[in-house]
Design a protein around this motif. Structure first.
Motif, mmCIF file in Angstrom:
data_model
loop_
_atom_site.group_PDB
_atom_site.id
_atom_site.type_symbol
_atom_site.label_atom_id
_atom_site.label_comp_id
_atom_site.label_asym_id
_atom_site.label_seq_id
_atom_site.Cartn_x
_atom_site.Cartn_y
_atom_site.Cartn_z
ATOM 1 N N MET A 274 4.785 -1.734 -6.307
ATOM 2 C CA MET A 274 4.661 -0.994 -5.056
ATOM 3 C C MET A 274 3.401 -1.414 -4.312
ATOM 4 O O MET A 274 3.404 -1.571 -3.094
ATOM 5 C CB MET A 274 4.627 0.518 -5.341
ATOM 6 C CG MET A 274 5.976 1.101 -5.712
ATOM 7 S SD MET A 274 5.927 2.875 -5.839
ATOM 8 C CE MET A 274 4.987 3.090 -7.332
ATOM 9 N N GLN A 275 2.312 -1.610 -5.055
ATOM 10 C CA GLN A 275 1.065 -2.025 -4.432
ATOM 11 C C GLN A 275 1.196 -3.411 -3.832
ATOM 12 O O GLN A 275 0.687 -3.687 -2.751
ATOM 13 C CB GLN A 275 -0.066 -1.996 -5.459
ATOM 14 C CG GLN A 275 -0.448 -0.599 -5.884
ATOM 15 C CD GLN A 275 -1.519 -0.624 -6.939
ATOM 16 O OE1 GLN A 275 -1.613 -1.583 -7.693
ATOM 17 N NE2 GLN A 275 -2.321 0.397 -6.999
ATOM 18 N N ALA A 278 3.098 -3.131 -0.575
ATOM 19 C CA ALA A 278 2.570 -2.239 0.475
ATOM 20 C C ALA A 278 1.779 -3.037 1.503
ATOM 21 O O ALA A 278 1.032 -3.936 1.162
ATOM 22 C CB ALA A 278 1.670 -1.168 -0.147
ATOM 23 N N VAL A 282 -3.403 3.304 3.145
ATOM 24 C CA VAL A 282 -2.872 4.585 2.687
ATOM 25 C C VAL A 282 -3.921 5.663 2.820
ATOM 26 O O VAL A 282 -5.060 5.487 2.397
ATOM 27 C CB VAL A 282 -2.411 4.479 1.218
ATOM 28 C CG1 VAL A 282 -1.938 5.838 0.725
ATOM 29 C CG2 VAL A 282 -1.306 3.450 1.109
ATOM 30 N N ASN A 312 -5.271 -0.500 0.306
ATOM 31 C CA ASN A 312 -4.578 -1.067 -0.839
ATOM 32 C C ASN A 312 -5.569 -1.484 -1.916
ATOM 33 O O ASN A 312 -6.620 -2.056 -1.629
ATOM 34 C CB ASN A 312 -3.751 -2.277 -0.408
ATOM 35 C CG ASN A 312 -2.612 -1.873 0.511
ATOM 36 O OD1 ASN A 312 -2.116 -0.756 0.421
ATOM 37 N ND2 ASN A 312 -2.212 -2.763 1.393
ATOM 38 N N TYR A 344 -1.594 8.495 -3.996
ATOM 39 C CA TYR A 344 -1.632 7.062 -3.685
ATOM 40 C C TYR A 344 -0.340 6.386 -4.152
ATOM 41 O O TYR A 344 0.285 5.621 -3.407
ATOM 42 C CB TYR A 344 -2.831 6.414 -4.382
ATOM 43 C CG TYR A 344 -2.948 4.928 -4.144
ATOM 44 C CD1 TYR A 344 -3.563 4.434 -2.994
ATOM 45 C CD2 TYR A 344 -2.434 4.015 -5.055
ATOM 46 C CE1 TYR A 344 -3.661 3.073 -2.763
ATOM 47 C CE2 TYR A 344 -2.530 2.660 -4.846
ATOM 48 C CZ TYR A 344 -3.145 2.186 -3.699
ATOM 49 O OH TYR A 344 -3.236 0.835 -3.488
ATOM 50 N N LYS A 347 2.652 7.415 -1.903
ATOM 51 C CA LYS A 347 2.666 6.817 -0.566
ATOM 52 C C LYS A 347 2.874 5.305 -0.630
ATOM 53 O O LYS A 347 3.435 4.723 0.299
ATOM 54 C CB LYS A 347 1.373 7.167 0.164
ATOM 55 C CG LYS A 347 1.292 8.665 0.452
ATOM 56 C CD LYS A 347 0.152 9.013 1.373
ATOM 57 C CE LYS A 347 0.172 10.516 1.702
ATOM 58 N NZ LYS A 347 -0.861 10.909 2.661
ATOM 59 N N GLN A 348 2.451 4.699 -1.721
ATOM 60 C CA GLN A 348 2.755 3.282 -1.897
ATOM 61 C C GLN A 348 4.262 3.090 -2.067
ATOM 62 O O GLN A 348 4.838 2.120 -1.564
ATOM 63 C CB GLN A 348 2.014 2.725 -3.121
ATOM 64 C CG GLN A 348 0.508 2.569 -2.939
ATOM 65 C CD GLN A 348 0.164 1.442 -1.980
ATOM 66 O OE1 GLN A 348 0.572 1.433 -0.830
ATOM 67 N NE2 GLN A 348 -0.563 0.463 -2.473
ATOM 68 N N ALA A 352 6.834 1.003 0.417
ATOM 69 C CA ALA A 352 7.519 -0.197 -0.120
ATOM 70 C C ALA A 352 8.916 -0.360 0.462
ATOM 71 O O ALA A 352 9.602 0.580 0.753
ATOM 72 C CB ALA A 352 7.590 -0.075 -1.632
#
Length: 352
Positions: A274-275, A278, A282, A312, A344, A347-348, A352
């Protein structure tokens, strides 16, 4: 009128849970039933309608501190409860059963009991290589007036330790309580020392014994909550160590801590992916904690974590941030950090 006030208080409790319930549930350890905790909080409002007059966020932070300790807000259960002090300021209070529960969580304690001794009871004890404490009384006879209190702990290795205090000794501690002083000066109408003296005296002797037992971050936070009632003796309670020392020790002897178990393992693959995908900065929802409620070193590190989570973060840096959070001793700060990591990750995933 009393029923009306109770209904108003109940509505305030539901409103608080609707707005911040997810944060309270995130702070609860895994062994605490979230639904039962919620019911206990709502009942606490109904039993003490004065809580409805307090600032909602003040009440929330007091409950958050208890939640993070894994205790139930239930006066009848005796683990923790809420009172309303001068200026409609809410404060959490811990019962002696709550302190015993926290002490037993270390795994080094087999049993922990507290009791009271009356003038017709029989007590035998000895300190030294064969330490023991025995309290006997006739269940059907007149036991007489209260004379003393005791707390006895039996360790997993078979050893025993105990502490005793006379009624007069507990009264000396009582007389240093801000609540008792205000009650005697007719500034407040009630105080636990007036309504539940025996329970408070047991907590006093339990506190004294606990100071000799293996300490934990949870116990340190419990004393910080409880010491507000006894500012003149707060200096003798367990305190936070330096964050840098705790972090260095943790890195030398890594271990898993619930909610921050990344000292020995890599970041879960789903969060890492996901990171990587992204693309937008965030904004992590803030969990405010009042100044003075925490160790300043922990708070400064929490602020840094929050700032970094606004953008990020690489998996390597995330691992370092989680290691720092795992070293926090202050329970409120640790709960706030856990919520920041959860927000975090969520929201990641949305980005995505």
């Amino acid at each position: 009128m009393s029923n009306e006030l109770a209904n108003i208080a109940e509505r305030r409790a539901y409103e608080m849970y609707q707005a911040r319930g997810s944060e309270l549930e995130a702070a609860l350890p895994s062994h605490v039933n979230a639904e039962r905790f919620k019911r206990n909080v709502i009942n606490a409002f109904k039993e003490n309608p004065k809580l409805a007059r307090c600032d909602g966020m003040d009440v929330f932070y007091e409950i958050m501190g208890v939640a993070a300790l894994g205790l139930y807000v239930d006066r009848h259960l005796g683990e923790a409860y809420l009172i309303v002090g001068k200026g409609d300021k809410p404060q959490a209070r811990l019962g002696y059963r709550g302190l015993i529960k926290l002490a037993k969580q270390s795994g080094e304690i087999k049993s922990f009991t507290a009791g009271s001794v009356r003038e017709n009871d029989s007590v035998e004890f000895e300190r030294g290589s064969e330490t023991f404490f025995r309290h006997k009384y006739d269940l059907f006879a007149d036991r007489g007036d209260l004379r003393a209190y005791y707390a006895v702990v039996k360790f997993a290795n078979g050893e025993t330790d105990f502490e005793t205090m006379t009624v007069e000794e507990t009264h000396k501690i009582r007389d240093r309580s801000d609540g008792w002083r205000a009650f005697k000066a007719d500034k407040i109408k009630s105080t636990p020392w007036a309504t539940d003296e025996e329970e408070m005296a047991k907590k006093t002797v339990v506190r004294r014994l606990i100071k000799r037992l293996p300490q934990s971050p949870e116990m340190s936070q419990a004393f910080q909550i409880d010491d507000r009632e006894y500012p003149s003796i707060a200096q003798s309670s367990p305190r936070h160590s330096d964050l840098r020392e705790r972090l260095a020790k943790r890195r030398e002897q890594p271990e898993q801590i619930e909610g921050f178990s990344h000292a020995q393992e890599t970041m879960p693959q789903d969060i890492a992916e996901m990171q990587a995908r992204a693309s937008e900065p965030v904004e992590a929802e803030a969990v405010e904690v009042e100044e003075g409620d925490y160790c300043s070193a922990d708070h400064e590190a929490l602020c840094q974590i929050r700032e970094e989570l606004k953008q990020n973060v690489t998996p390597e840096r995330m691992k370092e941030l989680r290691e720092t959070a795992a070293a926090f001793e202050d329970i409120k700060v640790k709960a706030a950090a856990r919520k920041a990591f959860q927000d975090y990750a969520q929201k990641q995933a949305e980005a995505a």
